[in-house]
Design an enzyme around this catalytic site. Structure first.
Site, short mmCIF file in Angstrom:
data_model
loop_
_atom_site.label_atom_id
_atom_site.label_comp_id
_atom_site.label_asym_id
_atom_site.label_seq_id
_atom_site.Cartn_x
_atom_site.Cartn_y
_atom_site.Cartn_z
N GLY A 11 0.85 -1.18 0.00
CA GLY A 11 0.00 0.00 0.00
C GLY A 11 0.88 1.23 0.00
O GLY A 11 1.59 1.49 0.96
N THR A 14 -0.95 7.79 0.45
CA THR A 14 -0.36 8.88 1.22
C THR A 14 0.46 8.36 2.40
O THR A 14 1.59 8.78 2.63
CB THR A 14 -1.49 9.76 1.79
N GLY A 16 1.60 5.23 3.06
CA GLY A 16 2.73 4.39 2.66
C GLY A 16 3.91 5.23 2.19
O GLY A 16 5.06 5.00 2.59
N GLU A 192 -14.06 9.72 2.35
CA GLU A 192 -13.72 8.41 1.81
C GLU A 192 -14.49 8.19 0.51
O GLU A 192 -15.51 8.84 0.25
CB GLU A 192 -14.13 7.30 2.80
N ASP A 203 -16.49 4.34 10.08
CA ASP A 203 -15.04 4.44 10.30
C ASP A 203 -14.74 4.72 11.78
O ASP A 203 -13.91 4.05 12.40
CB ASP A 203 -14.51 5.57 9.40
N LYS A 207 -13.01 2.28 15.00
CA LYS A 207 -11.97 2.71 15.95
C LYS A 207 -12.44 2.51 17.39
O LYS A 207 -11.70 2.02 18.24
CB LYS A 207 -11.63 4.19 15.70
#
Lengths: 428, 428
Positions: A11, A14, A16, A192, A203, A207
């Site tokens: 991946g 951004t 990575g 997203e 999302d 978390k």
């Protein structure tokens, strides 16, 4: 000096690219801090030809992340692809089975398969770390798992989706409608690909479920998180809340009660003067309450290249230093299945509804609430121009069950138009 | 299941008793989280007969902490006696030499002897941990050393002495003079036996020097912390600051510059709307700025039995889990001696002084500032009843050296009565 720690990164979005940059640019610092050289040996992404702003040619390229994850020369598999299933899951499992440690930023993967993956990691004697999956750059997983490990955790709450907080902030300070603020966030690239992941609370719910597992020593149970998005919050609610000294936040709350584990991710009213109430824009905040430590508040960037890469590096450097921890703070086999409880802790609620312009309408609603045992703290009816009147009610502390009983009785009154907006008031 | 981890605890004040309580009451939880039973085998304190609210009879008693620290049946020496020298230092050294890991809450010990003790620990292959020494229950040492280890740290700042923040808060919200607020804090038992440790900024300066060592990879250098207490802050300063949108905090700031390491612990003006500006009462806050992560804010109780014991336990449990870290985040031999720089980073300053009631007095002061290259942003002269007039000046950004040159020229003007109050304005 020990052997280098060799990373395989799958991946190269951004985050990575950010990880690659830090490893390249801070080699000496990272080596001083860990006693080991951190090296990237191989990378993988969907498109080999894309320019990612960092040189990648000296790293081996693998089209298949599973191949990357199982390479002999990889010590740590860094999973930054995302997605709860598919390649991310396959490669993570393959890495663990091949004896690799894994660092991931993938909240969906862990929210859905965290228990199985933690068990697999422990069977294989490997570690699976995920600081970057929750609240971006804030080292909250570390604080909860390690720094506060001497506490029984009482409550964990927070604002964990910067996009939603941005939208709600813009509605308040810019006077925008939900649709306008949503469009603005979209234009800035904050959403997203599937916006429901953000505005639907999914999302952030992922978390929250990960934090709860660590906090209470329970198996991740995302399916039991009560999810409610911000789509029904109107500018009118934001103004009414402000008038009463509150702000509306997409707030995650988990607490272990005698009746079970409560987890909710929903728009709530919080005191405007509290740290959570004062949080504006895209920033995240997590509040941890422990029986010994009291309240710890942590605030920082919840997304973005630098902050998320910082969190990934935190996990990688722990592994380089030889730190070996259970995925959720205790062996996966000791994590209990929690009984899910739905908002059984009494709280005050905010209700906004439209009443038909009929004599005695307000009394009928008040009676329905009273019959269900819900007592009213404040009630206001507003000016209206059409044939319905907006009414605002703040209840005293009540259980959600009692409130739901009252709401179920509303249609029979014949005076409530449409669905009321119901928001919990959470004191922090 | 591994062998138990056996603690010897020296110092049974509030924090020591708190640690004993947690170890007794949460044995099963701590064992689940670490895989090891945590046991207390021996304790030591000055007075054996004092009732500390926890049963101690089943633990071996040592009058001499050095004996405790070197007992064969102790794995971890927990040092909660305090004091930079004497028994705390002797016992810590003895413990490390006897192959024990050490957990301490002693900021003075580490501020004065941190480098030597870190070197000793590493020579002996032992760890020396001190989460409880800084900001009470906030796991800030862990965040800086581990969670944010992928960052170059840009600035660390914070409010790290709850007593001072309490006094300043009471001056602002209660309209008390410094002396009144001090007496109130004293009556509540908030002050150290030597109050200068608190109000002189020494205690907070110790903490700042420890954070700086980790943040910048430098040897602890408490001697170079510019220390200024809160004793000269008048209620007038607090009111003037509030008028301009600021609050006055005893603020620690460290940053690494091209000219060297700046460390200061002094009353400063911070924006009233910033997290630091909004911190009231005895709470602590540490702000860490990293090149990748941006700004991380951590807030919590800075003192007290539960919070400090929570931090001690965090370190103990890390050791139980097998986590082995360098004292200051990298091997002590790699820590560089930092060149100390005194407030070389330009900042705006707040000045309050009394001018003699002579013609041209204000012009003379303005000229002295201008001659030193200090330019004035705002200036106000107030009503006065005696023969001096209070004057308030806010400068544009300037170096402290330029400002000091101007201040040195004030006496020669013949119009400035006494010493001006000088406070930096720190933007956060």
């Amino acid at each position: 000096m020990s052997d280098p720690l060799r990373l395989g990164i799958a991946g190269l979005g951004t985050v990575g690219a950010g990880v690659v940059k830090i490893v390249r640019q801070k080699a000496a610092l990272l080596e001083a801090r860990t006693g080991r050289r951190i090296e990237i040996v191989a990378v993988s992404a969907r498109n080999r030809d894309k320019d990612r702003g960092v040189p990648l040619t000296q790293y081996a390229w693998e089209d298949d992340p599973v191949k990357l994850a199982t390479r002999d020369d990889v010590d740590v598999f860094v999973e930054l692809m995302g997605g709860s299933d598919g390649p991310a899951k396959a490669a993570t499992e393959a890495a663990l089975k091949a004896g690799k440690d894994v660092v991931t930023a993938n909240k969906a993967l862990l929210a859905h398969h965290g228990q199985a993956l933690a068990e697999l990691a422990e069977t294989e004697g490997r570690v699976l770390r995920f600081e970057a999956a929750v609240a971006g750059g804030i080292p909250v997983i570390k604080a909860l798992t390690e720094g506060l490990a001497g506490n029984e955790i009482v409550r964990v709450l927070g604002v964990m989706n910067g996009t939603c907080n941005y939208i709600l902030t813009r509605m308040e300070d810019g006077g925008l409608t939900y649709e306008e603020a949503f469009a603005e966030a979209d234009g800035l690239g904050y959403l997203e690909a599937d916006p429901q992941l953000d505005v639907g609370g999914i999302d952030a719910g992922h978390k929250l479920s990960l934090l709860a597992a660590i906090a209470y020593g329970t198996q991740v149970d995302f399916a039991s998180v009560e999810l409610e998005g911000i789509g029904r919050v109107a500018i009118e609610d934001i103004r009414q809340a402000a008038d009463m000294g509150y702000r509306i936040k997409l707030l995650g709350v988990s607490r272990m009660t005698g009746r079970g584990l409560e987890q909710s991710m929903a728009p709530c009213l919080v005191p405007a003067t509290s740290p959570l109430g004062q949080l504006t824009g895209g920033t995240n905040m997590v509040v941890i309450e422990g029986d010994q430590v009291g309240q710890i508040v942590m605030r920082g960037a919840g997304a973005g290249e630098g902050p998320t890469a910082s969190a990934v590096l935190g996990d990688v450097l722990d592994i380089a230093r030889g730190t070996r921890l259970s995925t959720f703070g205790m062996p996966a086999t000791l994590l209990k299945k929690a009984k899910a409880a739905r908002a059984t802790t009494p709280a005050p609620y905010y209700l906004r509804m439209a009443l038909l312009d009929k004599p005695g309408a307000l009394a009928k609603v008040a009676t329905a609430l009273g019959d269900a045992g819900v007592s009213i703290n404040r009630m206001r009816q507003y000016d209206h121009t059409d044939d319905t009147a907006p009414v605002l009610i703040v209840t005293h502390k009540t259980t959600r069950a009692a409130l739901d009983a009252a709401l179920a009785a509303f249609p029979a009154t014949g005076v409530v138009a449409g669905e009321p907006v119901v928001l919990r008031i959470e004191h922090v």
